[in-house]
Design a protein around this motif. Structure first.
Motif, PDB file in Angstrom:
ATOM      1  N   LEU A  50      41.040   1.606  77.702  1.00 23.54           N
ATOM      2  CA  LEU A  50      42.167   1.357  78.606  1.00 23.54           C
ATOM      3  C   LEU A  50      43.488   1.485  77.866  1.00 23.54           C
ATOM      4  O   LEU A  50      44.489   1.925  78.430  1.00 23.54           O
ATOM      5  CB  LEU A  50      42.066  -0.046  79.202  1.00 23.54           C
ATOM      6  CG  LEU A  50      40.895  -0.320  80.128  1.00 23.54           C
ATOM      7  CD1 LEU A  50      40.830  -1.806  80.462  1.00 23.54           C
ATOM      8  CD2 LEU A  50      41.028   0.513  81.394  1.00 23.54           C
ATOM      9  N   ALA A  51      43.504   1.051  76.606  1.00 30.43           N
ATOM     10  CA  ALA A  51      44.691   1.099  75.755  1.00 30.43           C
ATOM     11  C   ALA A  51      44.231   1.022  74.306  1.00 30.43           C
ATOM     12  O   ALA A  51      43.091   0.638  74.032  1.00 30.43           O
ATOM     13  CB  ALA A  51      45.649  -0.054  76.071  1.00 30.43           C
ATOM     14  N   ILE A  52      45.133   1.400  73.400  1.00 29.25           N
ATOM     15  CA  ILE A  52      44.830   1.352  71.965  1.00 29.25           C
ATOM     16  C   ILE A  52      45.954   0.598  71.261  1.00 29.25           C
ATOM     17  O   ILE A  52      47.136   0.882  71.474  1.00 29.25           O
ATOM     18  CB  ILE A  52      44.694   2.766  71.362  1.00 29.25           C
ATOM     19  CG1 ILE A  52      43.574   3.549  72.080  1.00 29.25           C
ATOM     20  CG2 ILE A  52      44.422   2.682  69.857  1.00 29.25           C
ATOM     21  CD1 ILE A  52      43.505   5.022  71.703  1.00 29.25           C
ATOM     22  N   ILE A  53      45.548  -0.362  70.431  1.00 33.36           N
ATOM     23  CA  ILE A  53      46.468  -1.076  69.547  1.00 33.36           C
ATOM     24  C   ILE A  53      46.061  -0.724  68.127  1.00 33.36           C
ATOM     25  O   ILE A  53      44.898  -0.896  67.759  1.00 33.36           O
ATOM     26  CB  ILE A  53      46.372  -2.604  69.732  1.00 33.36           C
ATOM     27  CG1 ILE A  53      46.679  -3.010  71.175  1.00 33.36           C
ATOM     28  CG2 ILE A  53      47.287  -3.321  68.742  1.00 33.36           C
ATOM     29  CD1 ILE A  53      46.374  -4.479  71.483  1.00 33.36           C
ATOM     30  N   ALA A  54      47.005  -0.204  67.342  1.00 33.03           N
ATOM     31  CA  ALA A  54      46.730   0.137  65.945  1.00 33.03           C
ATOM     32  C   ALA A  54      47.765  -0.533  65.048  1.00 33.03           C
ATOM     33  O   ALA A  54      48.877  -0.821  65.478  1.00 33.03           O
ATOM     34  CB  ALA A  54      46.772   1.650  65.756  1.00 33.03           C
ATOM     35  N   ILE A  55      47.361  -0.765  63.820  1.00 32.23           N
ATOM     36  CA  ILE A  55      48.338  -1.230  62.830  1.00 32.23           C
ATOM     37  C   ILE A  55      49.291  -0.072  62.522  1.00 32.23           C
ATOM     38  O   ILE A  55      50.498  -0.233  62.528  1.00 32.23           O
ATOM     39  CB  ILE A  55      47.643  -1.708  61.529  1.00 32.23           C
ATOM     40  CG1 ILE A  55      46.679  -2.861  61.804  1.00 32.23           C
ATOM     41  CG2 ILE A  55      48.676  -2.087  60.464  1.00 32.23           C
ATOM     42  CD1 ILE A  55      47.326  -4.111  62.360  1.00 32.23           C
ATOM     43  N   GLU A  56      48.712   1.095  62.306  1.00 34.39           N
ATOM     44  CA  GLU A  56      49.486   2.306  62.011  1.00 34.39           C
ATOM     45  C   GLU A  56      48.901   3.455  62.819  1.00 34.39           C
ATOM     46  O   GLU A  56      47.760   3.852  62.599  1.00 34.39           O
ATOM     47  CB  GLU A  56      49.421   2.636  60.521  1.00 34.39           C
ATOM     48  CG  GLU A  56      50.219   3.856  60.121  1.00 34.39           C
ATOM     49  CD  GLU A  56      51.715   3.683  60.299  1.00 34.39           C
ATOM     50  OE1 GLU A  56      52.352   4.613  60.815  1.00 34.39           O
ATOM     51  OE2 GLU A  56      52.252   2.616  59.941  1.00 34.39           O
ATOM     52  N   ALA A  57      49.683   3.972  63.762  1.00 34.07           N
ATOM     53  CA  ALA A  57      49.230   5.099  64.585  1.00 34.07           C
ATOM     54  C   ALA A  57      49.415   6.382  63.785  1.00 34.07           C
ATOM     55  O   ALA A  57      50.529   6.799  63.531  1.00 34.07           O
ATOM     56  CB  ALA A  57      50.026   5.169  65.873  1.00 34.07           C
ATOM     57  N   GLU A  58      48.293   6.977  63.382  1.00 26.56           N
ATOM     58  CA  GLU A  58      48.412   8.262  62.704  1.00 26.56           C
ATOM     59  C   GLU A  58      48.402   9.361  63.761  1.00 26.56           C
ATOM     60  O   GLU A  58      48.071   9.099  64.923  1.00 26.56           O
ATOM     61  CB  GLU A  58      47.351   8.418  61.614  1.00 26.56           C
ATOM     62  CG  GLU A  58      45.957   7.995  61.959  1.00 26.56           C
ATOM     63  CD  GLU A  58      45.315   8.843  63.024  1.00 26.56           C
ATOM     64  OE1 GLU A  58      45.221  10.061  62.864  1.00 26.56           O
ATOM     65  OE2 GLU A  58      44.907   8.272  64.053  1.00 26.56           O
ATOM     66  N   PRO A  59      48.805  10.584  63.412  1.00 24.40           N
ATOM     67  CA  PRO A  59      49.026  11.637  64.408  1.00 24.40           C
ATOM     68  C   PRO A  59      47.826  11.992  65.286  1.00 24.40           C
ATOM     69  O   PRO A  59      48.006  12.340  66.448  1.00 24.40           O
ATOM     70  CB  PRO A  59      49.445  12.845  63.569  1.00 24.40           C
ATOM     71  CG  PRO A  59      50.006  12.270  62.313  1.00 24.40           C
ATOM     72  CD  PRO A  59      49.234  11.004  62.078  1.00 24.40           C
TER      73      PRO A  59
END
Length: 135
Positions: free
Chosen positions: A82-91
């Motif tokens: 449904l959604a994504i939470i990341a510490i660091e969104a890589e490309p």
């Protein structure tokens, strides 16, 4: 009590759902079956778990740029998070989330691995740059 965690918008939108959390980066190419949403990487913490219709919480993505297309295919198959939470969104994952119109945020102001647990109900409001958790 509602806890609001500030974050950075990567892909617009809002979603609410149950958390599925991993401390390990996730590769969508070869790591997730786009037909089912199951994690198929035998070495991954989420092996044999399903990420469909969940709020996926990961440190980052990894792997081939084709992973973006796997995320897009998952959205078409209705097996995507449904959604994504990341510490660091890589490309790779950022591009996939944008292409698939999956709300995604990164750089949470708090240590989400200390705050969130599997099964928690959260709302990701990427447009407002807020993660909302009911406690």
């Amino acid at each position: 009590m509602t806890v609001n965690i500030k974050c950075r918008k990567i892909s617009r939108g809002k979603a609410q759902g149950e958390v599925i959390l991993s401390n390990n980066p996730l590769s969508f190419l070869g790591g997730v079956d786009p037909k089912t949403g199951n994690v198929i990487d035998r070495g991954h913490q989420l092996y044999q778990q399903n990420i469909s219709d969940k709020i996926l919480v990961i440190p980052s993505g990894k792997g081939s740029t084709v992973g973006s297309y796997v995320i897009f295919q998952m959205a078409k198959n209705k097996t995507a998070p449904l959604a994504i939470i990341a510490i660091e969104a890589e490309p790779i994952i950022a591009t996939g989330a944008i292409m698939a119109s999956i709300p995604m945020v990164d750089h949470p102001e708090e240590d989400i691995f200390e705050i969130l647990s599997n099964g928690d109900l959260v709302e990701v409001d990427a447009d407002a740059q807020i993660i909302k958790l009911e406690q």
